[in-house]
Motif scaffolding. Sequence first.
Motif, PDB file in Angstrom:
ATOM      1  N   MET A   1       0.830  -1.179   0.000  1.00 15.14           N
ATOM      2  CA  MET A   1       0.000   0.000   0.000  1.00 15.14           C
ATOM      3  C   MET A   1       0.874   1.243   0.000  1.00 15.14           C
ATOM      4  N   LYS A   2       0.563   2.159  -0.877  1.00 14.85           N
ATOM      5  CA  LYS A   2       1.316   3.409  -0.951  1.00 14.85           C
ATOM      6  C   LYS A   2       0.870   4.341   0.172  1.00 14.85           C
ATOM      7  N   ARG A   3       1.794   5.187   0.600  1.00 17.82           N
ATOM      8  CA  ARG A   3       1.467   6.108   1.679  1.00 17.82           C
ATOM      9  C   ARG A   3       1.559   7.548   1.220  1.00 17.82           C
ATOM     10  N   VAL A   4       0.978   8.420   2.007  1.00 15.19           N
ATOM     11  CA  VAL A   4       0.998   9.860   1.761  1.00 15.19           C
ATOM     12  C   VAL A   4       1.983  10.478   2.736  1.00 15.19           C
ATOM     13  N   VAL A   5       2.887  11.301   2.209  1.00 17.59           N
ATOM     14  CA  VAL A   5       3.886  11.984   3.030  1.00 17.59           C
ATOM     15  C   VAL A   5       3.705  13.483   2.842  1.00 17.59           C
ATOM     16  N   ALA A   6       3.638  14.223   3.928  1.00 13.44           N
ATOM     17  CA  ALA A   6       3.494  15.677   3.875  1.00 13.44           C
ATOM     18  C   ALA A   6       4.738  16.323   4.461  1.00 13.44           C
ATOM     19  N   VAL A   7       5.351  17.215   3.702  1.00  7.91           N
ATOM     20  CA  VAL A   7       6.510  17.982   4.169  1.00  7.91           C
ATOM     21  C   VAL A   7       5.991  19.375   4.492  1.00  7.91           C
ATOM     22  N   THR A   8       6.056  19.736   5.772  1.00  7.68           N
ATOM     23  CA  THR A   8       5.489  20.999   6.241  1.00  7.68           C
ATOM     24  C   THR A   8       6.526  21.787   7.028  1.00  7.68           C
ATOM     25  N   PRO A   9       6.263  23.081   7.257  1.00  5.83           N
ATOM     26  CA  PRO A   9       7.147  23.835   8.153  1.00  5.83           C
ATOM     27  C   PRO A   9       7.116  23.234   9.553  1.00  5.83           C
ATOM     28  N   ALA A  10       8.169  23.431  10.295  1.00  6.47           N
ATOM     29  CA  ALA A  10       8.281  22.840  11.630  1.00  6.47           C
ATOM     30  C   ALA A  10       7.184  23.337  12.567  1.00  6.47           C
ATOM     31  N   ASP A  11       6.695  24.553  12.356  1.00  7.43           N
ATOM     32  CA  ASP A  11       5.683  25.105  13.253  1.00  7.43           C
ATOM     33  C   ASP A  11       4.252  24.728  12.849  1.00  7.43           C
ATOM     34  N   ALA A  12       4.097  23.901  11.822  1.00  9.96           N
ATOM     35  CA  ALA A  12       2.762  23.489  11.380  1.00  9.96           C
ATOM     36  C   ALA A  12       2.168  22.484  12.360  1.00  9.96           C
ATOM     37  N   ALA A  41      11.534   7.172  -0.805  1.00 15.23           N
ATOM     38  CA  ALA A  41      10.891   6.049  -0.103  1.00 15.23           C
ATOM     39  C   ALA A  41      10.104   5.205  -1.095  1.00 15.23           C
ATOM     40  N   SER A  42      10.316   3.895  -1.060  1.00 16.45           N
ATOM     41  CA  SER A  42       9.684   3.002  -2.031  1.00 16.45           C
ATOM     42  C   SER A  42       8.178   2.871  -1.826  1.00 16.45           C
ATOM     43  N   ASP A  43       7.695   3.176  -0.627  1.00 18.70           N
ATOM     44  CA  ASP A  43       6.267   3.042  -0.372  1.00 18.70           C
ATOM     45  C   ASP A  43       5.498   4.359  -0.487  1.00 18.70           C
ATOM     46  N   GLY A  44       6.164   5.405  -0.932  1.00 19.61           N
ATOM     47  CA  GLY A  44       5.509   6.702  -1.085  1.00 19.61           C
ATOM     48  C   GLY A  44       4.763   6.801  -2.406  1.00 19.61           C
ATOM     49  N   GLY A  45       3.516   7.195  -2.353  1.00 21.36           N
ATOM     50  CA  GLY A  45       2.723   7.345  -3.565  1.00 21.36           C
ATOM     51  C   GLY A  45       2.361   8.786  -3.832  1.00 21.36           C
ATOM     52  N   VAL A  46       2.155   9.556  -2.745  1.00 23.06           N
ATOM     53  CA  VAL A  46       1.820  10.972  -2.841  1.00 23.06           C
ATOM     54  C   VAL A  46       2.696  11.723  -1.854  1.00 23.06           C
ATOM     55  N   VAL A  47       3.343  12.769  -2.342  1.00 22.05           N
ATOM     56  CA  VAL A  47       4.116  13.649  -1.470  1.00 22.05           C
ATOM     57  C   VAL A  47       3.498  15.031  -1.564  1.00 22.05           C
ATOM     58  N   ILE A  48       3.155  15.580  -0.411  1.00 25.20           N
ATOM     59  CA  ILE A  48       2.559  16.907  -0.316  1.00 25.20           C
ATOM     60  C   ILE A  48       3.618  17.855   0.216  1.00 25.20           C
ATOM     61  N   LEU A  49       3.800  18.972  -0.465  1.00 27.70           N
ATOM     62  CA  LEU A  49       4.755  19.984  -0.025  1.00 27.70           C
ATOM     63  C   LEU A  49       3.992  21.255   0.289  1.00 27.70           C
ATOM     64  N   ASP A  50       4.187  21.780   1.480  1.00 27.03           N
ATOM     65  CA  ASP A  50       3.564  23.043   1.861  1.00 27.03           C
ATOM     66  C   ASP A  50       4.150  24.151   0.992  1.00 27.03           C
ATOM     67  N   GLU A  51       3.292  24.987   0.451  1.00 21.95           N
ATOM     68  CA  GLU A  51       3.720  26.037  -0.471  1.00 21.95           C
ATOM     69  C   GLU A  51       4.764  26.971   0.121  1.00 21.95           C
ATOM     70  N   ARG A  52       4.724  27.170   1.420  1.00 27.93           N
ATOM     71  CA  ARG A  52       5.682  28.077   2.056  1.00 27.93           C
ATOM     72  C   ARG A  52       7.115  27.568   1.963  1.00 27.93           C
ATOM     73  N   TRP A  69      10.102  11.365 -10.741  1.00 25.18           N
ATOM     74  CA  TRP A  69       9.446  10.544  -9.729  1.00 25.18           C
ATOM     75  C   TRP A  69       8.138  10.019 -10.284  1.00 25.18           C
ATOM     76  N   SER A  70       7.840   8.771 -10.025  1.00 20.70           N
ATOM     77  CA  SER A  70       6.642   8.154 -10.595  1.00 20.70           C
ATOM     78  C   SER A  70       5.374   8.432  -9.798  1.00 20.70           C
ATOM     79  N   GLY A  71       5.496   8.936  -8.584  1.00 20.72           N
ATOM     80  CA  GLY A  71       4.325   9.239  -7.761  1.00 20.72           C
ATOM     81  C   GLY A  71       3.758  10.614  -8.082  1.00 20.72           C
ATOM     82  N   VAL A  72       2.909  11.082  -7.210  1.00 25.20           N
ATOM     83  CA  VAL A  72       2.267  12.381  -7.378  1.00 25.20           C
ATOM     84  C   VAL A  72       2.853  13.353  -6.361  1.00 25.20           C
ATOM     85  N   LEU A  73       3.370  14.472  -6.868  1.00 19.38           N
ATOM     86  CA  LEU A  73       3.904  15.526  -6.017  1.00 19.38           C
ATOM     87  C   LEU A  73       2.927  16.694  -6.071  1.00 19.38           C
ATOM     88  N   VAL A  74       2.407  17.073  -4.913  1.00 16.84           N
ATOM     89  CA  VAL A  74       1.399  18.123  -4.826  1.00 16.84           C
ATOM     90  C   VAL A  74       1.924  19.248  -3.958  1.00 16.84           C
TER      91      VAL A  74
END
Length: 105
Positions: A1-12, A41-52, A69-74
């Motif tokens: 199963m693919k997972r969703v990873v979110a990269v956010t600012p530290a204060d989020a 990461a081999s199990d990452g399917g969606v990576v979310i990046l905070d616009e900031r 990258w073969s996944g979805v970067l948002v």
Amino acid sequence: MKRVVAVTPADADNGFACCGAVQLAAEPGQVAELLQQALAASDGGVVILDERLVEEVGEEMLHALEQRWSGVLVVLPAPLGTAAAEDYALRLIRRAVGYQVKVRR
């Protein structure tokens, strides 16, 4: 199963983690490293990046990472109350049209 990873600012807040996504909190200077880690990461399917955080990574690097990258970067707009929402819309227009567009209110 693919997972969703979110990269956010530290204060989020941990909103993404509450929804079952893996949330990586980036301190200044760590964004590129955490983004590459999330994409590698081999199990990452969606990576979310905070616009900031886009400015720290740079548009060229972000586009290059997205292309190989073969996944979805948002890139999600910053939460309401920040001035970055218009900047995000302008970046989307510039990317779609291919040149700078001036938006007036």
